[in-house]
Design an enzyme around this catalytic site. Structure first.
Site, PDB file in Angstrom:
ATOM      1  N   HIS A   1      37.109  34.606  47.240  1.00  0.00           N
ATOM      2  CA  HIS A   1      37.871  35.543  48.046  1.00  0.00           C
ATOM      3  C   HIS A   1      37.460  35.483  49.510  1.00  0.00           C
ATOM      4  O   HIS A   1      36.323  35.767  49.855  1.00  0.00           O
ATOM      5  CB  HIS A   1      37.671  36.975  47.519  1.00  0.00           C
ATOM      6  CG  HIS A   1      38.435  37.995  48.299  1.00  0.00           C
ATOM      7  ND1 HIS A   1      39.706  38.377  47.958  1.00  0.00           N
ATOM      8  CD2 HIS A   1      38.131  38.676  49.428  1.00  0.00           C
ATOM      9  CE1 HIS A   1      40.152  39.262  48.836  1.00  0.00           C
ATOM     10  NE2 HIS A   1      39.207  39.458  49.741  1.00  0.00           N
TER      11      HIS A   1
ATOM     12  N   HIS B   1      45.806  31.924  50.921  1.00  0.00           N
ATOM     13  CA  HIS B   1      46.707  31.221  50.012  1.00  0.00           C
ATOM     14  C   HIS B   1      47.578  30.266  50.814  1.00  0.00           C
ATOM     15  O   HIS B   1      47.922  30.533  51.961  1.00  0.00           O
ATOM     16  CB  HIS B   1      47.584  32.200  49.219  1.00  0.00           C
ATOM     17  CG  HIS B   1      48.227  33.255  50.044  1.00  0.00           C
ATOM     18  ND1 HIS B   1      47.542  34.376  50.488  1.00  0.00           N
ATOM     19  CD2 HIS B   1      49.481  33.370  50.540  1.00  0.00           C
ATOM     20  CE1 HIS B   1      48.351  35.121  51.211  1.00  0.00           C
ATOM     21  NE2 HIS B   1      49.536  34.527  51.261  1.00  0.00           N
TER      22      HIS B   1
ATOM     23  N   CYS C   1      41.459  42.918  44.823  1.00  0.00           N
ATOM     24  CA  CYS C   1      42.396  41.910  45.332  1.00  0.00           C
ATOM     25  C   CYS C   1      43.307  41.413  44.212  1.00  0.00           C
ATOM     26  O   CYS C   1      42.833  40.999  43.147  1.00  0.00           O
ATOM     27  CB  CYS C   1      41.597  40.753  45.936  1.00  0.00           C
ATOM     28  SG  CYS C   1      42.575  39.284  46.253  1.00  0.00           S
TER      29      CYS C   1
HETATM   30  P1  AMP Z   1      51.672  36.374  52.572  1.00  0.00           P
HETATM   31  O1  AMP Z   1      52.777  37.142  53.237  1.00  0.00           O
HETATM   32  O2  AMP Z   1      51.439  35.022  53.196  1.00  0.00           O
HETATM   33  O3  AMP Z   1      50.389  37.182  52.465  1.00  0.00           O
HETATM   34  O4  AMP Z   1      52.191  36.041  51.121  1.00  0.00           O
HETATM   35  C1  AMP Z   1      51.908  36.781  49.986  1.00  0.00           C
HETATM   36  C2  AMP Z   1      52.818  36.266  48.918  1.00  0.00           C
HETATM   37  O5  AMP Z   1      52.327  36.701  47.656  1.00  0.00           O
HETATM   38  C3  AMP Z   1      54.265  36.752  49.013  1.00  0.00           C
HETATM   39  O6  AMP Z   1      55.144  35.636  49.099  1.00  0.00           O
HETATM   40  C4  AMP Z   1      54.466  37.537  47.697  1.00  0.00           C
HETATM   41  O7  AMP Z   1      55.768  37.382  47.162  1.00  0.00           O
HETATM   42  C5  AMP Z   1      53.407  36.931  46.803  1.00  0.00           C
HETATM   43  N1  AMP Z   1      52.910  37.782  45.721  1.00  0.00           N
HETATM   44  C6  AMP Z   1      52.469  39.058  45.811  1.00  0.00           C
HETATM   45  N2  AMP Z   1      52.058  39.502  44.613  1.00  0.00           N
HETATM   46  C7  AMP Z   1      52.255  38.487  43.736  1.00  0.00           C
HETATM   47  C8  AMP Z   1      52.032  38.317  42.341  1.00  0.00           C
HETATM   48  N3  AMP Z   1      51.526  39.305  41.585  1.00  0.00           N
HETATM   49  N4  AMP Z   1      52.340  37.145  41.768  1.00  0.00           N
HETATM   50  C9  AMP Z   1      52.862  36.138  42.514  1.00  0.00           C
HETATM   51  N5  AMP Z   1      53.072  36.222  43.844  1.00  0.00           N
HETATM   52  C10 AMP Z   1      52.779  37.377  44.451  1.00  0.00           C
HETATM   53 ZN    ZN Z   2      40.831  37.776  46.304  1.00  0.00          ZN
END
Ligand code: AMP
Ligand code: ZN
Length: 113
Positions: free
Chosen positions: A49, A102, A7
């Protein structure tokens, strides 16, 4: 506190991949979203997680409650001085792409609906 080797957010929590952290304590981490959808776009993650609120269990629900208690101050300190929006995408229809729960914190400007 269980983390998952595959993850991306667990890897950020473990420090295995970099992030722009703005807040951390024993239960949660807040960092900047890599593809911001607003002037301020932070992600708050629990240090355990699970994908869905329905899978959180007692410990996860305590972590979420703690996160909600901390978020107002973290948001204000990071530029959300005139309100903000919290979003928790849950599953496919919501477009959840990272399967570690998140809370999106969006603000710093007037947000379109
Ligand atoms: P969701 O669509 O609610 O699952 O949101 C996932 C979010 O994680 C998106 O807004 C991505 O831009 C963000 N994201 C993915 N990888 C990273 C990372 N390595 N660092 C910061 N944000 C991330
Ligand atoms: Zn995780």
């Amino acid at each position: 506190m269980t983390l998952n080797d595959n993850c991306i957010f667990c890897k950020i929590i473990k420090g295995e991949i970099p992030s722009q952290k703005v807040y951390e304590d024993d239960f949660m981490l807040v960092f900047k979203d890599i593809e911001p959808k607003a002037k301020v776009h932070l992600l708050a993650v629990p240090k355990m997680h699970f994908k869905l609120i329905s899978e959180a269990g007692e410990e996860g629900l305590e972590a979420i409650s703690h996160m909600l208690s901390v978020i107002p101050e973290v948001a204000a300190k990071n530029g959300c001085t005139n309100g903000y929006r919290l979003v928790i995408n849950q599953g496919d229809d919501a477009g959840q792409t990272v399967f570690h729960l998140h809370i999106h914190i969006l603000g710093g400007e007037e947000l379109p609906w």
